[in-house]
Scaffold this motif. Structure first.
Motif, PDB file in Angstrom:
ATOM      1  N   TYR A   1       0.851  -1.181   0.000  1.00  0.00           N
ATOM      2  CA  TYR A   1       0.000   0.000   0.000  1.00  0.00           C
ATOM      3  C   TYR A   1       0.885   1.228   0.000  1.00  0.00           C
ATOM      4  CZ  TYR A   1      -3.133   3.551   2.040  1.00  0.00           C
ATOM      5  OH  TYR A   1      -3.843   4.689   2.294  1.00  0.00           O
ATOM      6  N   SER A   2       0.614   2.165  -0.890  1.00  0.00           N
ATOM      7  CA  SER A   2       1.400   3.392  -0.975  1.00  0.00           C
ATOM      8  C   SER A   2       0.597   4.560  -0.430  1.00  0.00           C
ATOM      9  CB  SER A   2       1.800   3.675  -2.433  1.00  0.00           C
ATOM     10  OG  SER A   2       2.710   2.703  -2.900  1.00  0.00           O
ATOM     11  N   ASP A   3       1.129   5.200   0.585  1.00  0.00           N
ATOM     12  CA  ASP A   3       0.519   6.390   1.165  1.00  0.00           C
ATOM     13  C   ASP A   3       1.350   7.587   0.719  1.00  0.00           C
ATOM     14  OD1 ASP A   3      -0.537   8.430   2.691  1.00  0.00           O
ATOM     15  OD2 ASP A   3      -0.724   7.230   4.509  1.00  0.00           O
ATOM     16  N   ARG A   4       1.157   8.011  -0.525  1.00  0.00           N
ATOM     17  CA  ARG A   4       1.960   9.086  -1.102  1.00  0.00           C
ATOM     18  C   ARG A   4       1.503  10.472  -0.647  1.00  0.00           C
ATOM     19  NH1 ARG A   4       5.159   7.797  -5.327  1.00  0.00           N
ATOM     20  NH2 ARG A   4       4.934   9.904  -6.211  1.00  0.00           N
ATOM     21  N   LEU A   5       0.363  10.532   0.034  1.00  0.00           N
ATOM     22  CA  LEU A   5      -0.183  11.820   0.467  1.00  0.00           C
ATOM     23  C   LEU A   5       0.176  12.136   1.918  1.00  0.00           C
ATOM     24  CD1 LEU A   5      -3.714  11.694  -1.218  1.00  0.00           C
ATOM     25  CD2 LEU A   5      -1.609  12.742  -2.073  1.00  0.00           C
ATOM     26  N   TYR A   6       1.019  11.296   2.527  1.00  0.00           N
ATOM     27  CA  TYR A   6       1.454  11.551   3.910  1.00  0.00           C
ATOM     28  C   TYR A   6       0.230  11.761   4.813  1.00  0.00           C
ATOM     29  CZ  TYR A   6       5.761  12.731   1.328  1.00  0.00           C
ATOM     30  OH  TYR A   6       6.845  12.720   0.495  1.00  0.00           O
ATOM     31  N   SER A   7      -0.653  10.775   4.875  1.00  0.00           N
ATOM     32  CA  SER A   7      -1.943  10.929   5.550  1.00  0.00           C
ATOM     33  C   SER A   7      -1.810  11.296   7.024  1.00  0.00           C
ATOM     34  CB  SER A   7      -2.768   9.640   5.406  1.00  0.00           C
ATOM     35  OG  SER A   7      -2.100   8.554   6.030  1.00  0.00           O
ATOM     36  N   HIS A   8      -0.684  10.992   7.621  1.00  0.00           N
ATOM     37  CA  HIS A   8      -0.464  11.342   9.027  1.00  0.00           C
ATOM     38  C   HIS A   8       0.681  12.346   9.188  1.00  0.00           C
ATOM     39  CE1 HIS A   8      -3.310   8.375  10.668  1.00  0.00           C
ATOM     40  NE2 HIS A   8      -2.970   7.670   9.606  1.00  0.00           N
ATOM     41  N   GLY A   9       0.948  13.093   8.120  1.00  0.00           N
ATOM     42  CA  GLY A   9       1.961  14.133   8.182  1.00  0.00           C
ATOM     43  C   GLY A   9       3.345  13.633   7.830  1.00  0.00           C
ATOM     44  N   THR A  10       4.291  14.559   7.816  1.00  0.00           N
ATOM     45  CA  THR A  10       5.675  14.199   7.481  1.00  0.00           C
ATOM     46  C   THR A  10       6.525  13.952   8.723  1.00  0.00           C
ATOM     47  OG1 THR A  10       6.273  16.542   7.336  1.00  0.00           O
ATOM     48  CG2 THR A  10       5.621  15.434   5.285  1.00  0.00           C
ATOM     49  N   HIS A  11       5.921  14.008   9.898  1.00  0.00           N
ATOM     50  CA  HIS A  11       6.607  13.595  11.127  1.00  0.00           C
ATOM     51  C   HIS A  11       5.733  12.579  11.841  1.00  0.00           C
ATOM     52  CE1 HIS A  11       9.057  13.513  14.702  1.00  0.00           C
ATOM     53  NE2 HIS A  11       7.947  13.672  15.416  1.00  0.00           N
TER      54      HIS A  11
END
Length: 345
Positions: A137-147
């Protein structure tokens, strides 16, 4: 359990291709050069590793389960990944079960996993040698942020399960979260390069073993991709960084951390099976005992006898489709020593 920063620093042309019958896959170097490179002095170290064999290592079995059934890996790509990077990592994971020596000659990734598979549970069942990539599964939208924090890593798993790309596989499944080079994670680079644990039912609904590993290529390659990068203060002279086998410092560095965490996740999935020490919250596990050792004669600043191909790239294992990898050794319960298939003795 954790690939610690301070423990890891102590010891340590890729070709674009597709899964088809590609003529651009790496070809085998039938006569690689063996050498034992000496690394820069170990500093800022609290290493848990034991060079060679030791009767002082009190690795014990605490009666918990190991992953004895065929292992289904559910792979979560968090952030933006190049297809070539994904392919390199997937080839490594698929190489674990590639036991055909024509497909992956010795010393192979599958041979390396054979040491992991020596560990058993209380019924005598060994860790499985069957590894399947059951989904990704690719989460390319950073669903939980970049940290991410340790808890939000579990939220990433929960999101992937709830959005239905993955089943809740609580019998055979393990969940592997890989964060891209631009994602920061709690304690990453400062204290860990990867870790494994299990999900909390309150967050995911089930207790599921998982591991996280980050791409350190731009954040701290001199720590988590060592020995393919060295700290700046070491660049003025003496031993330099080794050339990565696939030309990607960050991802080649991740491979050994992934191997480390998968070995420990399989032998101690609920943190109540194989480990040394009396504190299950900070156990010394089968990968921790051998950090920085990649071949015979390792220790004292040497990583051990490894191989160098015609392009100067360093490796110690062969994988499927002509891949090469540099992967740390694992503690053998039979030899009571660090072991790997490229051993010269």
């Amino acid at each position: 359990m954790q690939m610690a920063l301070l423990t890891l620093i102590c010891c340590f042309s890729f070709f674009l291709q597709s899964y088809g019958a590609s003529p651009t896959a790496q070809t085998l170097d039938l006569k690689p050069q063996h050498y034992n490179p000496k690394l820069p002095p170990r500093t800022l170290s609290s290493s848990k590793k034991f060079e060679g064999s030791s009767d002082l290592v009190n690795l014990r079995y605490h009666m918990g389960p190991v992953l004895s059934s065929p292992i289904n890996i559910y792979l979560i790509w968090y952030g933006k990944w190049a297809p070539s990077q994904q392919l390199l990592i997937k080839d490594f994971l698929l190489s674990i079960s590639t036991s055909n020596h024509r497909a992956a000659p010795s010393p192979s990734v599958s041979d390396w996993w054979s040491t992991v598979s020596l560990y058993t549970d209380q019924t005598g069942a060994n860790i499985s040698r069957s590894i399947l990539l059951a989904g990704e599964y690719s989460d390319r939208l950073y669903s939980h942020g970049t940290h991410l924090t340790r808890l939000s890593v579990q939220e990433v798993i929960a999101s992937s399960v709830r959005s239905a790309p993955f089943p809740v596989d609580h019998k055979n499944g393990i969940y592997l979260i890989l964060t891209s080079v631009d994602v920061t994670v709690q304690d990453f680079c400062r204290a860990v390069c990867g870790f494994h644990y299990f999900t909390f039912p309150s967050m995911v609904g089930y207790t599921l073993p998982y591991a996280w590993v980050g791409n350190s290529g731009k954040q701290c390659p001199e720590v988590c991709a060592y020995p393919f990068a060295v700290p700046g203060y070491m660049r003025g002279g003496g031993p330099g960084a080794l050339s990565p086998p696939n030309g990607d410092v960050g991802v080649d560095g991740m491979i050994s951390v992934i191997a480390h965490e998968l070995a420990e996740l399989s032998s101690n999935p609920l943190v109540n099976a194989w480990y040394a020490g009396e504190d299950p919250t900070a156990p010394t596990e089968i990968g921790d005992l051998c950090e920085g050792l990649y071949g015979s004669g390792g220790g004292g600043g040497y990583i051990g006898q490894v191989m160098k191909d015609g392009g100067g790239r360093t490796f110690n294992l062969n994988g499927r489709r002509g891949r090469k990898y540099l992967v740390q050794w694992i503690w053998s319960p039979v030899l009571k020593a660090c072991a790997g298939p490229n051993a010269l003795d």
